[in-house]
Design a protein around this motif. Structure first.
Motif, PDB file in Angstrom:
ATOM      1  N   SER A  63      52.237  83.006  61.289  1.00 37.40           N
ATOM      2  CA  SER A  63      52.872  81.990  60.992  1.00 37.40           C
ATOM      3  C   SER A  63      54.503  82.576  60.707  1.00 37.40           C
ATOM      4  N   PHE A  64      55.458  81.733  61.257  1.00 35.42           N
ATOM      5  CA  PHE A  64      56.995  82.261  61.122  1.00 35.42           C
ATOM      6  C   PHE A  64      57.778  80.971  60.647  1.00 35.42           C
ATOM      7  N   GLU A  65      58.933  81.477  60.026  1.00 34.76           N
ATOM      8  CA  GLU A  65      60.024  80.629  59.668  1.00 34.76           C
ATOM      9  C   GLU A  65      60.998  80.990  60.825  1.00 34.76           C
ATOM     10  N   VAL A  66      61.299  79.863  61.480  1.00 38.88           N
ATOM     11  CA  VAL A  66      62.177  79.775  62.562  1.00 38.88           C
ATOM     12  C   VAL A  66      63.273  79.083  62.355  1.00 38.88           C
ATOM     13  N   THR A  67      64.700  79.821  62.601  1.00 39.91           N
ATOM     14  CA  THR A  67      65.738  79.280  62.369  1.00 39.91           C
ATOM     15  C   THR A  67      66.688  79.142  63.564  1.00 39.91           C
ATOM     16  N   ILE A  68      67.049  77.830  64.044  1.00 39.20           N
ATOM     17  CA  ILE A  68      67.725  77.597  65.389  1.00 39.20           C
ATOM     18  C   ILE A  68      68.836  76.710  64.979  1.00 39.20           C
ATOM     19  N   ASP A  69      70.100  77.424  65.364  1.00 37.96           N
ATOM     20  CA  ASP A  69      71.398  76.610  65.149  1.00 37.96           C
ATOM     21  C   ASP A  69      71.508  76.009  63.834  1.00 37.96           C
TER      22      ASP A  69
END
Length: 112
Positions: A63-69
């Motif tokens: 599982s990943f915490e993903v940040t985009i913009d």
């Protein structure tokens, strides 16, 4: 391109360590596209960055915490995300995991 270049065995791909707790290998590529496997230890960070390539990523494990913009979401196995050109993005592995990243065009700097 010859027909022998169409198939790549996992044993033939070289692993590199671009950041602490992160390893990656190029799975296959053409000038127009590249597929990369990226393995993360728990807590490892793929630092925020941007590039002119379109990136699509699939969470194969973990599982990943993903940040985009500036927007952050948690994705688990089976989830995916896409990053348009030049947007700042990064990930944090909430547990050990693996991403399959696809770039278009290929990431020439990964070949050096």
């Amino acid at each position: 391109m010859s027909s022998s270049d169409l198939f790549v065995s996992a044993e033939g791909a070289e692993w590199v360590n671009p950041e602490p707790g992160v390893t990656r290998r190029i799975m296959s590529y053409l000038p127009e596209m590249m597929m990369v496997e990226v393995v993360f230890e728990a807590g490892a960070i793929g630092a925020k960055h941007n590039h002119p390539h379109i990136q699509a990523s699939y969470v194969a494990e973990g599982s990943f915490e993903v940040t985009i913009d500036g927007r952050t979401e948690t994705l688990v196995k089976g989830g995916s995300f896409i990053v348009p050109p030049d947007l700042v993005h990064g990930v944090k592995a909430l547990e050990a995991g693996r991403l399959i990243d696809v770039f278009t065009p290929h990431r020439a700097e990964f070949l050096k």
